[in-house]
Design an enzyme around this catalytic site. Structure first.
Site, PDB file in Angstrom:
ATOM      1  N   CYS A  49       0.818  -1.207   0.000  1.00  0.00           N
ATOM      2  CA  CYS A  49       0.000   0.000   0.000  1.00  0.00           C
ATOM      3  C   CYS A  49       0.858   1.266   0.000  1.00  0.00           C
ATOM      4  CB  CYS A  49      -0.906  -0.020   1.233  1.00  0.00           C
ATOM      5  SG  CYS A  49      -1.789   1.524   1.527  1.00  0.00           S
ATOM      6  N   TYR A 180      -5.312   6.574  -9.235  1.00  0.00           N
ATOM      7  CA  TYR A 180      -6.539   5.830  -8.921  1.00  0.00           C
ATOM      8  C   TYR A 180      -7.723   6.376  -9.705  1.00  0.00           C
ATOM      9  CZ  TYR A 180      -4.201   3.400  -5.125  1.00  0.00           C
ATOM     10  OH  TYR A 180      -3.360   2.595  -4.411  1.00  0.00           O
TER      11      TYR A 180
END
Length: 344
Positions: A49, A180
């Site tokens: 992450c 994203y």
């Protein structure tokens, strides 16, 4: 929402990040109800992450390993939670949990929002204190100063904060979250808009960094940490998986040299696990990659090529010093760095 796409979805075909975090803070004076206290808190992360990667880097640069322990989740998760599947027996050895979800439910039995990393967990109660990832790293710099190592850098210099905040906001909205926005676009129109915004920002960064070694000038700051974790994943996942494909990072000469400079600096590249990064994105994002096949490439050996950025002068740590070796047990597995094995 820190790598967990549940609960965010698409709004008018555009990706919207769920940013409703537990926003308690751990403070030096304890006025928040959570006082700075060595050994009390456990930082739970996942190497895959980028948001958690920030806290790993900052903790290491500041030398906070002796006072804040670290738990590591595996690279994948299901709809419920990240899991401690890398640990013996599938349980975190300090918290005793199988799932990070258990720490959130210990804080609020009715908790229904995203289970995200990084998370700071109060070890005595087993409850999450905060998962507010932008504030976690700033507080490591400003609230834990009594426990910083000798020679630790000032990652959030007071005289630069106004400009830094503006730079970090643009980096976050246009680059960190911009990849994203491309990857989870729900329409061609939304994707085209996101793509244009992302590469406009990357062009701005190419220009900003052409004659300065780091984002704020002559030494590393929090702003560099925040940009680095996205750049470290760009060619490996964002270029293909998220369709951010005008250019690879390795085809943007200034940003590529800047990223290599940071990667080769202690505290940055030694936190990057390329196989875990790929496994996370290509397996968890099954709506984008239904086969869940993890690509064998790209070749990551280029991260160790000379970067030439030292010709700009300056010192990465200012008047300070680089951190020492990675703490035993926190090393990236052998073969998971540049030029290592393709995937797990």
């Amino acid at each position: 929402m820190s790598e967990d796409t549940s609960g965010s979805g698409y709004v008018e075909s555009e990706y919207r990040r769920d940013s409703k975090y537990l926003s308690d803070r751990i403070t030096a004076d304890g006025s928040s109800g959570w006082p700075v206290e060595p050994g009390r808190y456990r930082l739970v992360i996942a190497r895959a992450c980028p948001w958690a990667n920030r806290s790993v880097i900052v903790r290491r640069l500041l030398g906070l390993e002796p006072v804040i322990s670290m738990g590591m989740c595996g690279p994948t998760h299901d709809e419920r939670s990240w899991t401690f599947d890398l640990d013996p027996g599938g349980r975190d050895p300090v918290l005793g949990y199988e799932r990070l979800q258990q720490a959130f439910l210990a804080r609020d039995p009715q908790y229904s929002r995203g289970i995200t990393v990084p998370a700071m967990v109060d070890v005595p109660s087993g409850a999450v204190v905060t998962n507010d990832f932008p504030q976690i790293t700033l507080d490591l710099s400003t609230q834990w100063t009594a426990y910083h190592r000798e020679g630790a850098p000032d990652l959030y210099p007071e005289h630069l904060r106004d400009e830094m905040d503006e730079v970090m906001e643009r980096v976050y909205t246009e680059v960190n979250n911009g990849v994203y926005r491309c990857g989870f676009s729900g329409s061609q129109r939304a994707y085209d808009k996101a793509y244009e915004r992302l590469f406009t920002a990357l062009d701005w960064l190419e220009e900003r960094l052409e004659h300065r070694r780091f984002l704020m000038g002559g030494q590393i700051t929090e702003a560099d940490v925040r940009l680095f974790t996205t750049l470290a994943r760009f060619d490996t996942v964002y270029h293909g998986h998220f369709k951010c494909n005008r250019q690879k990072l390795s085809e943007m000469p200034v940003l590529w040299a800047y990223a290599r400079d940071l990667f080769q600096t202690p505290g940055f590249g030694d936190t990057i696990d390329f196989p875990q990064i790929k496994e996370h994105y290509y397996v968890v994002h099954a709506d984008i990659n239904p086969t869940q096949i993890i690509p064998a490439g790209p070749d990551t050996s280029g991260w160790l090529m000379p970067h030439g950025r030292d010709q700009l002068g300056d010192r990465p740590f200012g008047e300070g010093t680089p951190p020492g070796p990675v703490v035993a047990g926190e090393e990236v597995p052998a073969g998971h760095g540049p030029g290592g094995i393709a995937h797990r």
